[in-house]
Design a protein around this motif. Sequence first.
Motif, PDB file in Angstrom:
ATOM      1  N   PHE A 234       4.750   5.365  -0.579  1.00  0.00           N
ATOM      2  CA  PHE A 234       3.866   6.250   0.180  1.00  0.00           C
ATOM      3  C   PHE A 234       2.776   6.833  -0.713  1.00  0.00           C
ATOM      4  O   PHE A 234       2.900   6.856  -1.938  1.00  0.00           O
ATOM      5  CB  PHE A 234       4.677   7.382   0.833  1.00  0.00           C
ATOM      6  N   GLY A 235       1.683   7.255  -0.101  1.00  0.00           N
ATOM      7  CA  GLY A 235       0.609   7.871  -0.861  1.00  0.00           C
ATOM      8  C   GLY A 235      -0.772   7.486  -0.361  1.00  0.00           C
ATOM      9  O   GLY A 235      -0.936   6.841   0.674  1.00  0.00           O
ATOM     10  N   TYR A 236      -1.793   7.879  -1.120  1.00  0.00           N
ATOM     11  CA  TYR A 236      -3.197   7.695  -0.762  1.00  0.00           C
ATOM     12  C   TYR A 236      -3.846   6.528  -1.505  1.00  0.00           C
ATOM     13  O   TYR A 236      -5.011   6.220  -1.283  1.00  0.00           O
ATOM     14  CB  TYR A 236      -4.023   8.932  -1.156  1.00  0.00           C
ATOM     15  N   ALA A 237      -3.165   5.917  -2.453  1.00  0.00           N
ATOM     16  CA  ALA A 237      -3.802   5.013  -3.417  1.00  0.00           C
ATOM     17  C   ALA A 237      -4.323   3.721  -2.788  1.00  0.00           C
ATOM     18  O   ALA A 237      -4.032   3.392  -1.635  1.00  0.00           O
ATOM     19  CB  ALA A 237      -2.819   4.679  -4.529  1.00  0.00           C
ATOM     20  N   ARG A 238      -5.125   2.996  -3.586  1.00  0.00           N
ATOM     21  CA  ARG A 238      -5.508   1.620  -3.256  1.00  0.00           C
ATOM     22  C   ARG A 238      -4.749   0.728  -4.220  1.00  0.00           C
ATOM     23  O   ARG A 238      -5.072   0.661  -5.414  1.00  0.00           O
ATOM     24  CB  ARG A 238      -7.014   1.415  -3.387  1.00  0.00           C
ATOM     25  N   SER A 239      -3.720   0.031  -3.733  1.00  0.00           N
ATOM     26  CA  SER A 239      -2.794  -0.672  -4.609  1.00  0.00           C
ATOM     27  C   SER A 239      -2.500  -2.076  -4.111  1.00  0.00           C
ATOM     28  O   SER A 239      -2.391  -2.317  -2.908  1.00  0.00           O
ATOM     29  CB  SER A 239      -1.481   0.112  -4.720  1.00  0.00           C
ATOM     30  N   LEU A 240      -2.337  -2.968  -5.088  1.00  0.00           N
ATOM     31  CA  LEU A 240      -1.945  -4.344  -4.805  1.00  0.00           C
ATOM     32  C   LEU A 240      -0.533  -4.566  -5.306  1.00  0.00           C
ATOM     33  O   LEU A 240      -0.237  -4.351  -6.487  1.00  0.00           O
ATOM     34  CB  LEU A 240      -2.899  -5.320  -5.493  1.00  0.00           C
ATOM     35  N   TYR A 241       0.349  -4.995  -4.394  1.00  0.00           N
ATOM     36  CA  TYR A 241       1.739  -5.326  -4.725  1.00  0.00           C
ATOM     37  C   TYR A 241       1.857  -6.846  -4.647  1.00  0.00           C
ATOM     38  O   TYR A 241       1.774  -7.426  -3.571  1.00  0.00           O
ATOM     39  CB  TYR A 241       2.696  -4.671  -3.737  1.00  0.00           C
ATOM     40  N   GLN A 242       2.049  -7.463  -5.785  1.00  0.00           N
ATOM     41  CA  GLN A 242       2.024  -8.918  -5.874  1.00  0.00           C
ATOM     42  C   GLN A 242       3.391  -9.434  -6.342  1.00  0.00           C
ATOM     43  O   GLN A 242       3.911  -8.993  -7.363  1.00  0.00           O
ATOM     44  CB  GLN A 242       0.927  -9.344  -6.852  1.00  0.00           C
ATOM     45  N   ASN A 243       3.986 -10.337  -5.578  1.00  0.00           N
ATOM     46  CA  ASN A 243       5.301 -10.905  -5.922  1.00  0.00           C
ATOM     47  C   ASN A 243       6.362  -9.818  -6.095  1.00  0.00           C
ATOM     48  O   ASN A 243       7.153  -9.862  -7.035  1.00  0.00           O
ATOM     49  CB  ASN A 243       5.201 -11.741  -7.198  1.00  0.00           C
ATOM     50  N   CYS A 244       6.369  -8.868  -5.203  1.00  0.00           N
ATOM     51  CA  CYS A 244       7.321  -7.760  -5.292  1.00  0.00           C
ATOM     52  C   CYS A 244       8.443  -7.908  -4.265  1.00  0.00           C
ATOM     53  O   CYS A 244       8.292  -8.571  -3.234  1.00  0.00           O
ATOM     54  CB  CYS A 244       6.607  -6.425  -5.100  1.00  0.00           C
ATOM     55  N   TYR A 245       9.551  -7.265  -4.573  1.00  0.00           N
ATOM     56  CA  TYR A 245      10.750  -7.318  -3.737  1.00  0.00           C
ATOM     57  C   TYR A 245      10.976  -5.925  -3.146  1.00  0.00           C
ATOM     58  O   TYR A 245      11.186  -4.957  -3.881  1.00  0.00           O
ATOM     59  CB  TYR A 245      11.936  -7.750  -4.596  1.00  0.00           C
ATOM     60  N   LEU A 246      10.910  -5.807  -1.810  1.00  0.00           N
ATOM     61  CA  LEU A 246      11.054  -4.527  -1.128  1.00  0.00           C
ATOM     62  C   LEU A 246      12.393  -4.509  -0.414  1.00  0.00           C
ATOM     63  O   LEU A 246      12.622  -5.286   0.528  1.00  0.00           O
ATOM     64  CB  LEU A 246       9.917  -4.328  -0.128  1.00  0.00           C
ATOM     65  N   GLN A 259       1.304   5.134   4.349  1.00  0.00           N
ATOM     66  CA  GLN A 259       0.027   5.204   3.632  1.00  0.00           C
ATOM     67  C   GLN A 259      -0.858   6.267   4.282  1.00  0.00           C
ATOM     68  O   GLN A 259      -1.012   6.318   5.488  1.00  0.00           O
ATOM     69  CB  GLN A 259      -0.660   3.833   3.662  1.00  0.00           C
ATOM     70  N   LYS A 260      -1.456   7.123   3.446  1.00  0.00           N
ATOM     71  CA  LYS A 260      -2.198   8.270   3.974  1.00  0.00           C
ATOM     72  C   LYS A 260      -3.697   8.137   3.714  1.00  0.00           C
ATOM     73  O   LYS A 260      -4.259   8.787   2.838  1.00  0.00           O
ATOM     74  CB  LYS A 260      -1.674   9.575   3.385  1.00  0.00           C
ATOM     75  N   ARG A 261      -4.315   7.286   4.484  1.00  0.00           N
ATOM     76  CA  ARG A 261      -5.782   7.202   4.472  1.00  0.00           C
ATOM     77  C   ARG A 261      -6.284   8.150   5.551  1.00  0.00           C
ATOM     78  O   ARG A 261      -6.089   7.938   6.739  1.00  0.00           O
ATOM     79  CB  ARG A 261      -6.206   5.757   4.747  1.00  0.00           C
ATOM     80  N   THR A 262      -6.961   9.216   5.149  1.00  0.00           N
ATOM     81  CA  THR A 262      -7.232  10.321   6.062  1.00  0.00           C
ATOM     82  C   THR A 262      -8.577  10.237   6.765  1.00  0.00           C
ATOM     83  O   THR A 262      -8.816  10.963   7.733  1.00  0.00           O
ATOM     84  CB  THR A 262      -7.159  11.654   5.308  1.00  0.00           C
ATOM     85  N   ASN A 263      -9.481   9.380   6.285  1.00  0.00           N
ATOM     86  CA  ASN A 263     -10.752   9.202   6.994  1.00  0.00           C
ATOM     87  C   ASN A 263     -11.242   7.773   6.810  1.00  0.00           C
ATOM     88  O   ASN A 263     -10.807   7.058   5.910  1.00  0.00           O
ATOM     89  CB  ASN A 263     -11.799  10.217   6.532  1.00  0.00           C
ATOM     90  N   SER A 264     -12.160   7.363   7.655  1.00  0.00           N
ATOM     91  CA  SER A 264     -12.571   5.970   7.713  1.00  0.00           C
ATOM     92  C   SER A 264     -13.377   5.529   6.498  1.00  0.00           C
ATOM     93  O   SER A 264     -13.485   4.334   6.229  1.00  0.00           O
ATOM     94  CB  SER A 264     -13.390   5.722   8.979  1.00  0.00           C
ATOM     95  N   SER A 265     -13.949   6.462   5.767  1.00  0.00           N
ATOM     96  CA  SER A 265     -14.755   6.096   4.597  1.00  0.00           C
ATOM     97  C   SER A 265     -13.951   6.054   3.308  1.00  0.00           C
ATOM     98  O   SER A 265     -14.466   5.636   2.264  1.00  0.00           O
ATOM     99  CB  SER A 265     -15.917   7.086   4.433  1.00  0.00           C
ATOM    100  N   LEU A 266     -12.691   6.469   3.354  1.00  0.00           N
ATOM    101  CA  LEU A 266     -11.842   6.477   2.169  1.00  0.00           C
ATOM    102  C   LEU A 266     -11.402   5.055   1.836  1.00  0.00           C
ATOM    103  O   LEU A 266     -10.799   4.375   2.656  1.00  0.00           O
ATOM    104  CB  LEU A 266     -10.617   7.367   2.395  1.00  0.00           C
ATOM    105  N   ASP A 267     -11.733   4.589   0.634  1.00  0.00           N
ATOM    106  CA  ASP A 267     -11.447   3.210   0.243  1.00  0.00           C
ATOM    107  C   ASP A 267     -10.058   3.132  -0.371  1.00  0.00           C
ATOM    108  O   ASP A 267      -9.889   2.989  -1.578  1.00  0.00           O
ATOM    109  CB  ASP A 267     -12.508   2.724  -0.752  1.00  0.00           C
ATOM    110  N   SER A 268      -9.043   3.236   0.471  1.00  0.00           N
ATOM    111  CA  SER A 268      -7.663   3.183  -0.011  1.00  0.00           C
ATOM    112  C   SER A 268      -6.833   2.318   0.918  1.00  0.00           C
ATOM    113  O   SER A 268      -7.274   1.926   1.998  1.00  0.00           O
ATOM    114  CB  SER A 268      -7.064   4.592  -0.107  1.00  0.00           C
ATOM    115  N   GLY A 269      -5.632   1.999   0.490  1.00  0.00           N
ATOM    116  CA  GLY A 269      -4.732   1.184   1.285  1.00  0.00           C
ATOM    117  C   GLY A 269      -3.767   0.415   0.407  1.00  0.00           C
ATOM    118  O   GLY A 269      -3.941   0.345  -0.813  1.00  0.00           O
ATOM    119  N   PHE A 270      -2.739  -0.140   1.017  1.00  0.00           N
ATOM    120  CA  PHE A 270      -1.743  -0.931   0.307  1.00  0.00           C
ATOM    121  C   PHE A 270      -1.849  -2.386   0.757  1.00  0.00           C
ATOM    122  O   PHE A 270      -1.881  -2.671   1.953  1.00  0.00           O
ATOM    123  CB  PHE A 270      -0.322  -0.444   0.604  1.00  0.00           C
ATOM    124  N   SER A 271      -1.879  -3.290  -0.208  1.00  0.00           N
ATOM    125  CA  SER A 271      -1.861  -4.717   0.089  1.00  0.00           C
ATOM    126  C   SER A 271      -0.646  -5.345  -0.560  1.00  0.00           C
ATOM    127  O   SER A 271      -0.448  -5.216  -1.767  1.00  0.00           O
ATOM    128  CB  SER A 271      -3.135  -5.390  -0.428  1.00  0.00           C
TER     129      SER A 271
END
Length: 370
Positions: A234-246, A259-271
Motif C-alpha cells: 500500500f502507499g502513494y509511490a510509483r513502483s515497478l514489481y518485476q518477477n515478484c511473488y505475492l 494504492q492511494k493516488r489522490t488526484n488525476s495529475s499525480l504520477d503514481s501507481g503500482f505496476s
Amino acid sequence: MVSKTHFQLIVLLVFLLSSLNITSSSYAQSVANFDKWVSCNMKKYDERKNILKSKWKVADLKLRQAESNKVIITVSQDGSADFKTISEALNSIPPRNTMRVIVSISPGVYREKVMIPRTMPFITLSGEAGNPPTITGNDTASASKRNGTPLGTFHSATVAVDASYFVAINIKFENSAPHEIGRRGEQGVALRISGTKAAFYNCSFNGAQDTLYDHKGLHFFHNCSIQGSVDFIFGYARSLYQNCYLNSTTKKVASITAQKRTNSSLDSGFSFQNCTVTGSGKVYLGRAWGDYSRVVFSYTYMDNLVLPKGWSDWGDQKRDSRVYYGEYMCSGPGANMAGRVPWARVLTDEEAKPFIGTQFIEGDTWLISP
C-alpha cells in the motif's frame, strides 16, 4: 501532448455527468472520450523515455559520483565484523553522506528497529543470497510511544527508509505482529520506503496487515517475495514489481494492494510484471484507497484465490470512473476476466506499454546493477 487544461476539463466533465445521474449512453460517451485521451497520451511514452535517457548525465550526477566512491562496512552478531548491529553500523555513517556505503550483513536474526533518515542517502543493505539476514520487529499501529500515544501505521515499521538512492539485496524484512479479523490497530509494517529512487533485489517482506508501505517516490522491486493478509502492499509511490511473488495469508476476504493516488495529475501507481499471485483466502487485486488509485498487472499468474470481480472501489462508487485498474496478458484461474467489475480495463498492447519495463519508474536515469 494534450494540454493539462484539456485533461482537467475532461475529468470535470466526467464528474459532473456522473453527479447529475446522466443516461448510460451519455456516460459511456464520456468514458470513451476519456479513454481516447488515455490512448493518445500513451503514444507519447517513447518520447518521454528518450528524454529521460538524455537527462542521465545531469539529473543524477550525485548518484554517479557516489557509485564511483564505494565503502564497505560489515555487521555480524558474533563480533567478527566491524559492528554487531545494523543500527550501530548506520550510526557510524556521517550525515550528508555522498558515497555509496554498502552495509554487508552476516546471516542471523536482527531484532532491531532500523531507521535511515533523509540525511543518509546512498545506503545499501546487503546479505548472502543463500542465507539472507532477517531484520524483525513486532510493532503495530496501536502500540504506544514513550509519551503514551499510539505509534500509528507510519511508525510501526521495522525498517523505515526516508533517504533516497537506497538499495537492499538479499534481505528479509519482517513484522511478526499477527492480524486478527475484526480488531483495530493491528497494522504492522515490515518496511516503509519513503525515499525516492530505491531498489530491492531478492528481498522478502513478511507481515500480516500492511506489510509493505510503499509510501512515496520511484521504487523497483525485482525477484522479491511479499506476504501478508490485508492491504499488504500500500502507499502513494510509483513502483515497478518485476518477477515478484505475492502470497496472501488472509483467512477470509482481503485485498493485495491499496494504492492511494489522490488526484488525476499525480504520477503514481503500482505496476506488477511477470509476478505470481497465490496463497489462502479470497482476495481483490486492489482496492481504491485513493479516488484515482492506479494498479496494473501484466504477464502475471493468478491462482484461484483472486475474486471474479477482481477489484474493489472500497464502497465509494464515484471512484468507479476515476480509478485505473488494468490487466494485460495474465494467466491462471484467477485471471478470468468474465466476472470483472465493468470499470476494470483489459489493456491493449499500446495501453500496456507505459507500465511494462523500467521506463515506468524512469529507471534509465537511476537504476544501477546490484
